[in-house]
Design an enzyme around this catalytic site. Structure first.
Site, PDB file in Angstrom:
ATOM      1  N   SER B 225       0.869  -1.381   0.014  1.00 48.51           N
ATOM      2  CA  SER B 225      -0.286   0.064   0.197  1.00 48.51           C
ATOM      3  C   SER B 225       0.692   1.157  -0.078  1.00 48.51           C
ATOM      4  O   SER B 225       1.958   1.305   0.781  1.00 48.51           O
ATOM      5  CB  SER B 225      -0.803   0.313   1.110  1.00 48.51           C
ATOM      6  N   GLY B 230      -1.781   4.805  -4.006  1.00 50.67           N
ATOM      7  CA  GLY B 230      -2.513   3.771  -4.578  1.00 50.67           C
ATOM      8  C   GLY B 230      -1.736   2.491  -4.107  1.00 50.67           C
ATOM      9  O   GLY B 230      -1.448   2.498  -2.703  1.00 50.67           O
ATOM     10  N   GLY B 251      -4.789  -0.673   5.027  1.00 47.17           N
ATOM     11  CA  GLY B 251      -3.985  -1.895   4.116  1.00 47.17           C
ATOM     12  C   GLY B 251      -4.564  -3.613   4.426  1.00 47.17           C
ATOM     13  O   GLY B 251      -4.410  -4.289   3.752  1.00 47.17           O
ATOM     14  N   ASP B 252      -5.317  -3.300   5.605  1.00 48.38           N
ATOM     15  CA  ASP B 252      -6.039  -4.702   6.014  1.00 48.38           C
ATOM     16  C   ASP B 252      -7.039  -5.071   4.726  1.00 48.38           C
ATOM     17  O   ASP B 252      -7.341  -6.145   4.374  1.00 48.38           O
ATOM     18  CB  ASP B 252      -6.627  -4.730   7.258  1.00 48.38           C
TER      19      ASP B 252
END
Lengths: 310, 310
Positions: B225, B230, B251-252
């Site tokens: 990430s 992006g 990010g998860d």
């Protein structure tokens, strides 16, 4: 011995986190925190149990964080008659900054009490109370209950011929001592008493006059914590100023000691000594512990009692 | 469909409190806080379940605050195979100051894992894994486990012919990609990748070179990430820079979307679109929710994919 019944409608989980330095607005790393059941009701129930008084605790807890309370009650031999409702009870977050020594505390009002949980709690109280029972009503009221909730409960408990010790401040206290029947015992701190009588109470004799007013109105016992100045007691038409070496750091331990001693049929002077010893002994203690029995006995001997004109 | 197994050894309860103004060193009043199960493992498991992937969650929870986790897993249809140990898992406290708009976050390392709880958790993993299973190892390690814990688990899971997606940073990531067997998928953020390669990665092409290095070493999939820029994907010997209108806030969710799409046998480009849409769609969402399916579909269409030289 008949158990003392403690009622807590808005319990709290105390969460203490230690940081090297709290940086507001940033991501901070803390040591692992300590989480302890707290609030006046828990503190008083625990203090009573630690002094060998049988205690039944009731009130309302949330299913999501009831476990630490259940564990504490089991460990202390407190009979757990709490009603559960969905969700969680409020928590207090204390952030201790090791560098500045300052503690930042964040409190919450608590979750609204649900009608069926409240009804179930009232049913528990009705079932537990017997003539002569002592019921300790404690702490702030959860959202959803009016200010006269304790006043109304005191009237209900009078029908059971039970006596009420009331440990709360603010509007709930003012409503409870503004009508009839009155609670058996109240333990405001100086600020709460000042608020109730509508004037500042800078001197011990001002506190005495305010307390005597409520005593003559019919409140049998009045216990006022005065922080560094000890505590003031009014009972049986008499008044005392009790002073200890330490500060009255814990008003809940003060009331617990006072009620525990009387429950064990000790005389009023012994009760005052134990109350102050329990309270000053709590200074510096973190978590669900009371000071050692020997410590409290030593502290109790050092308490100075002064009769005041009543 | 074979379920995805998510492992979280150090889960966290996220507690968010809203204040008008945070005054450090004082007693503050907050609104009632929100408490949500959090941490990378919970977020990824939830993201997968919300996209229709069967998920089994295991790891270690404390008895005292396991209830909100159990409730979330039940609500999301996530199979709960957690092992319980005494005590409570760590919590993160977020204090949101409405006046300044700043959030003060206080994190904890977590409770030490108990040997018998760890052994029971390993037994669960052994029992659940089958050849071809995808196991997501997530989050920071609790005190008591060494930095090579994930490296060792990856080797153990290779014996089951299972593949590992590794969602962690720091030493645990470096140990896991420093030996053999390697994880199937890693998803460091830019800082974690920079730390792993030992140099700053200011440009997307720097990130690309670092990711390609690990890909050539044998990590099949790399998802990085890049926050406002992006995300970068490397898989099947190819690389892409994927950009969305929003920021990669989560990010998860990025990894959950990426794995969910592949689990549903969508192609790599669809997987990247879903990953970015899930992640940007999470911005502004508080609590245990995913964005609406229609929102994610709309966001996925707007993702721009650029092939990079690999």
């Amino acid at each position: 011995m008949q158990p003392i019944i403690t009622v807590m409608l808005n319990p709290v989980l105390d969460q203490t986190l230690y940081l090297d330095r709290l940086r507001p607005g940033a991501v901070n790393e803390a040591d692992n925190g300590q989480v302890y059941p707290g609030g006046q009701g828990v503190n008083i129930a625990r203090g009573l149990a630690d002094w060998g008084v049988p205690v039944i605790a009731t009130g309302v807890l949330g299913t999501e964080n009831a476990a630490p309370f259940a564990a504490l009650f089991a460990a202390k031999g407190i009979s757990n008659r709490f009603v559960l409702q969905e969700g969680s009870c409020r928590s207090t977050v204390k952030l201790v900054d090791r560098t500045s020594g300052l503690t930042t505390e964040v409190n919450q009002p608590g979750q609204p009490i649900q009608p069926d949980a409240y009804a179930a709690c009232l049913w528990q109280i009705d079932r537990l109370c017997q003539p002569g029972s002592l019921v300790v009503l404690t702490g702030s009221l959860p959202p959803g209950l009016p200010d006269d909730t304790y006043a109304w409960l005191i009237a209900r408990l009078a029908l059971h011929e039970s006596r009420v010790a009331l440990a709360c401040g603010g509007q709930a206290l003012m409503q409870a001592i503004g009508g009839l029947p009155l609670p058996f015992c109240i333990n405001p701190n100086r600020q709460e008493l000042a608020q109730a009588v509508g004037q500042a109470l800078p001197e011990v004799r001002d506190v005495l006059h305010a307390a005597l007013h409520w005593h003559r109105n019919g409140v049998a016992q009045i216990v006022v914590s005065l922080a560094r100045s000890g505590a003031l007691f009014v009972a049986e038409g008499k008044a005392w100023h009790a002073q200890a070496h330490g500060m009255i750091g814990d008003g809940d331990a003060l009331l617990a000691g006072w009620l525990a001693a009387q429950h064990q049929r000790r005389d009023i002077e012994d009760a005052m000594r134990l109350a102050l010893a329990c309270s000053t002994g709590m200074l510096g203690i973190v978590g669900s512990h009371s000071p050692a029995t020997s410590t409290v006995r030593d502290l109790a001997r050092e308490v100075r009692l002064t009769r005041l004109p009543a």
